[in-house]
Design a protein around this motif. Structure first.
Motif, mmCIF file in Angstrom:
data_model
loop_
_atom_site.group_PDB
_atom_site.id
_atom_site.type_symbol
_atom_site.label_atom_id
_atom_site.label_comp_id
_atom_site.label_asym_id
_atom_site.label_seq_id
_atom_site.Cartn_x
_atom_site.Cartn_y
_atom_site.Cartn_z
ATOM 1 N N GLY A 65 0.794 -1.219 0.000
ATOM 2 C CA GLY A 65 0.000 0.000 0.000
ATOM 3 C C GLY A 65 0.827 1.270 0.000
ATOM 4 O O GLY A 65 0.280 2.363 -0.102
ATOM 5 N N ASN A 66 2.151 1.129 0.113
ATOM 6 C CA ASN A 66 3.007 2.318 0.129
ATOM 7 C C ASN A 66 3.284 2.857 -1.279
ATOM 8 O O ASN A 66 3.800 3.964 -1.426
ATOM 9 C CB ASN A 66 4.342 2.002 0.809
ATOM 10 N N ARG A 67 2.990 2.076 -2.303
ATOM 11 C CA ARG A 67 3.245 2.517 -3.671
ATOM 12 C C ARG A 67 2.189 3.525 -4.107
ATOM 13 O O ARG A 67 1.015 3.394 -3.797
ATOM 14 C CB ARG A 67 3.228 1.314 -4.628
ATOM 15 N N LYS A 68 2.635 4.530 -4.842
ATOM 16 C CA LYS A 68 1.730 5.511 -5.405
ATOM 17 C C LYS A 68 2.108 5.757 -6.859
ATOM 18 O O LYS A 68 3.258 5.565 -7.263
ATOM 19 C CB LYS A 68 1.800 6.827 -4.632
ATOM 20 N N LEU B 290 -6.553 7.774 -9.844
ATOM 21 C CA LEU B 290 -6.221 6.430 -9.375
ATOM 22 C C LEU B 290 -5.628 6.461 -7.967
ATOM 23 O O LEU B 290 -5.914 5.587 -7.144
ATOM 24 C CB LEU B 290 -5.253 5.756 -10.348
ATOM 25 N N ASN B 291 -4.815 7.474 -7.699
ATOM 26 C CA ASN B 291 -4.246 7.606 -6.354
ATOM 27 C C ASN B 291 -5.340 7.843 -5.319
ATOM 28 O O ASN B 291 -5.277 7.309 -4.201
ATOM 29 C CB ASN B 291 -3.232 8.753 -6.316
ATOM 30 N N GLU B 292 -6.355 8.630 -5.668
ATOM 31 C CA GLU B 292 -7.480 8.848 -4.761
ATOM 32 C C GLU B 292 -8.185 7.533 -4.462
ATOM 33 O O GLU B 292 -8.580 7.266 -3.317
ATOM 34 C CB GLU B 292 -8.455 9.851 -5.372
ATOM 35 N N ILE B 293 -8.352 6.708 -5.490
ATOM 36 C CA ILE B 293 -8.988 5.406 -5.295
ATOM 37 C C ILE B 293 -8.128 4.529 -4.390
ATOM 38 O O ILE B 293 -8.638 3.833 -3.496
ATOM 39 C CB ILE B 293 -9.220 4.708 -6.650
ATOM 40 N N VAL B 294 -6.809 4.570 -4.600
ATOM 41 C CA VAL B 294 -5.894 3.779 -3.773
ATOM 42 C C VAL B 294 -5.944 4.250 -2.327
ATOM 43 O O VAL B 294 -5.987 3.443 -1.400
ATOM 44 C CB VAL B 294 -4.453 3.864 -4.326
ATOM 45 N N TYR B 295 -5.959 5.589 -2.121
ATOM 46 C CA TYR B 295 -6.050 6.125 -0.752
ATOM 47 C C TYR B 295 -7.320 5.625 -0.068
ATOM 48 O O TYR B 295 -7.302 5.203 1.093
ATOM 49 C CB TYR B 295 -6.062 7.654 -0.791
ATOM 50 N N SER B 296 -8.434 5.702 -0.801
ATOM 51 C CA SER B 296 -9.710 5.253 -0.244
ATOM 52 C C SER B 296 -9.666 3.755 0.064
ATOM 53 O O SER B 296 -10.152 3.310 1.109
ATOM 54 C CB SER B 296 -10.839 5.556 -1.238
ATOM 55 N N TYR C 159 -7.631 -0.364 6.284
ATOM 56 C CA TYR C 159 -7.205 -0.044 7.647
ATOM 57 C C TYR C 159 -8.387 -0.152 8.615
ATOM 58 O O TYR C 159 -8.263 -0.731 9.705
ATOM 59 C CB TYR C 159 -6.611 1.361 7.692
ATOM 60 N N LYS C 160 -9.534 0.411 8.214
ATOM 61 C CA LYS C 160 -10.715 0.341 9.073
ATOM 62 C C LYS C 160 -11.152 -1.104 9.279
ATOM 63 O O LYS C 160 -11.553 -1.493 10.383
ATOM 64 C CB LYS C 160 -11.860 1.152 8.458
ATOM 65 N N THR D 164 -8.719 -2.719 11.668
ATOM 66 C CA THR D 164 -8.940 -2.205 13.016
ATOM 67 C C THR D 164 -10.192 -2.818 13.630
ATOM 68 O O THR D 164 -10.201 -3.231 14.791
ATOM 69 C CB THR D 164 -9.085 -0.671 12.986
ATOM 70 N N ALA D 165 -11.265 -2.874 12.843
ATOM 71 C CA ALA D 165 -12.512 -3.472 13.331
ATOM 72 C C ALA D 165 -12.333 -4.950 13.616
ATOM 73 O O ALA D 165 -12.859 -5.470 14.612
ATOM 74 C CB ALA D 165 -13.628 -3.259 12.295
ATOM 75 N N ASP D 166 -11.571 -5.637 12.757
ATOM 76 C CA ASP D 166 -11.326 -7.063 12.960
ATOM 77 C C ASP D 166 -10.560 -7.301 14.256
ATOM 78 O O ASP D 166 -10.894 -8.206 15.037
ATOM 79 C CB ASP D 166 -10.547 -7.629 11.770
ATOM 80 N N GLU D 167 -9.539 -6.470 14.509
ATOM 81 C CA GLU D 167 -8.764 -6.606 15.742
ATOM 82 C C GLU D 167 -9.620 -6.281 16.957
ATOM 83 O O GLU D 167 -9.544 -6.959 17.987
ATOM 84 C CB GLU D 167 -7.543 -5.678 15.697
#
Length: 305
Positions: free
Chosen positions: A45-48, A64-70, A76-77, A80-83
């Protein structure tokens, strides 16, 4: 004429060269975008996607970067919810198993006749209290799941909050007296109108008062109400052992239990439920505390016009 035709030919070749160069550049950019997206799809996920603002693919790269950010934010959510759900299940297993094991142990002792006549009543009373603890925990857990599901619905209406609060607190008076907690209720004899769901508001007050009784070791509890600018403010204060500063900023988080300063009894969901109910009714809640002196919960709701 020959000169003009030659000039046009040179210009055509020049423009064709530029177009060909651009075509090669665009092809290279698309190839890099494809490789980057494949890398992202593999979990990096660090690639842009990089592109200069003057490149033809710049706008596409930014989209495309906006889509990747989303996408990364959703991942991440989800993690986080799974944990959090894993922690909830672990906590549920422990908090249900402990009183249940104790309850079964006492009932088995009674059933086998192990308990002496002198201990029989004590065993029965202990089993009863453990059964109530278990029921209370399951009730809180059910409330939390319901609050965080699509089934939860608020029914806000304009309420006279002072009278409603007095009626709620009347039921706590015998408990205060039984626990030998001195209580001071400071609610003016004038209307305080706001828009809340009365059942949810009652749950908020009950949870906060129960929190004082269960965890604070207080001998005095004070409930105050006043109008502050455009808000109706309810304060619930105790003179108990307080909450450490490091814990204070986390007390409304799900499953958070203070390691010091408060009892470890409880589900870790009560204050989380309170915060969610308050916020769902457009209110705010905060807490202040000084260890070994006091804790105060402050709830604000917008006053009705």
């Amino acid at each position: 004429m020959t000169y003009i035709l030659g000039l046009l030919l040179c210009v055509s070749l020049f423009l064709g060269g530029i177009s060909f160069a651009k075509l090669i550049s665009i092809r290279k950019q698309i190839q890099e975008m494809s490789e980057t997206l494949s890398d992202i799809g593999s979990g990096n996920g660090n690639r842009k996607i990089l592109a200069a603002s003057n490149e033809l693919t710049a706008e596409l790269s930014y989209k495309l970067n906006e889509i990747v950010y989303s996408y990364e934010e959703q991942i991440y959510k989800f993690r986080t919810a799974d944990e959090a759900n894993r922690q909830l299940m672990t906590s549920l297993s422990h908090d249900v198993r402990t009183p249940l094991t104790t309850l079964i142990g006492y009932l088995d002792a009674i059933h086998r006749g192990v308990a002496s006549p002198e201990d029989y009543e004590n065993y029965i009373e202990t089993a009863r209290l453990k059964a109530h603890d278990l029921k209370n925990y399951i009730d809180v857990l059910f409330d939390w799941f319901k609050l965080n599901s699509s089934e939860f619905t608020l029914y806000p209406q304009q309420i006279e909050l002072a009278e409603l609060t007095r009626n709620i607190l009347k039921n706590w008076v015998p408990i205060f007296e039984e626990k030998r907690i001195h209580f001071e209720i400071e609610i003016p004899e004038k209307p305080f109108l706001t828009n809340v769901d009365p059942d949810c508001y009652e749950r908020i007050i009950n949870n906060l008062v129960q929190n004082v009784i269960s965890h604070s070791q207080a001998s005095i509890i004070t409930i105050q109400m006043e109008k502050e600018e455009t808000n109706i403010v309810v304060r619930i204060k105790d003179n108990g052992i307080g909450i450490n500063e490091a814990d204070l900023q986390h007390i409304f988080e799900r499953l958070y239990k203070c390691d010091k300063g408060r009892s470890d009894k409880g589900s870790g969901l009560g204050l989380s439920i309170v915060r969610q109910l308050v916020e769902k009714m457009n209110g705010m809640i905060e807490a202040e505390s000084e260890p070994n002196h006091y804790t105060i919960f402050i709830v604000r709701f917008p006053a009705a016009n």
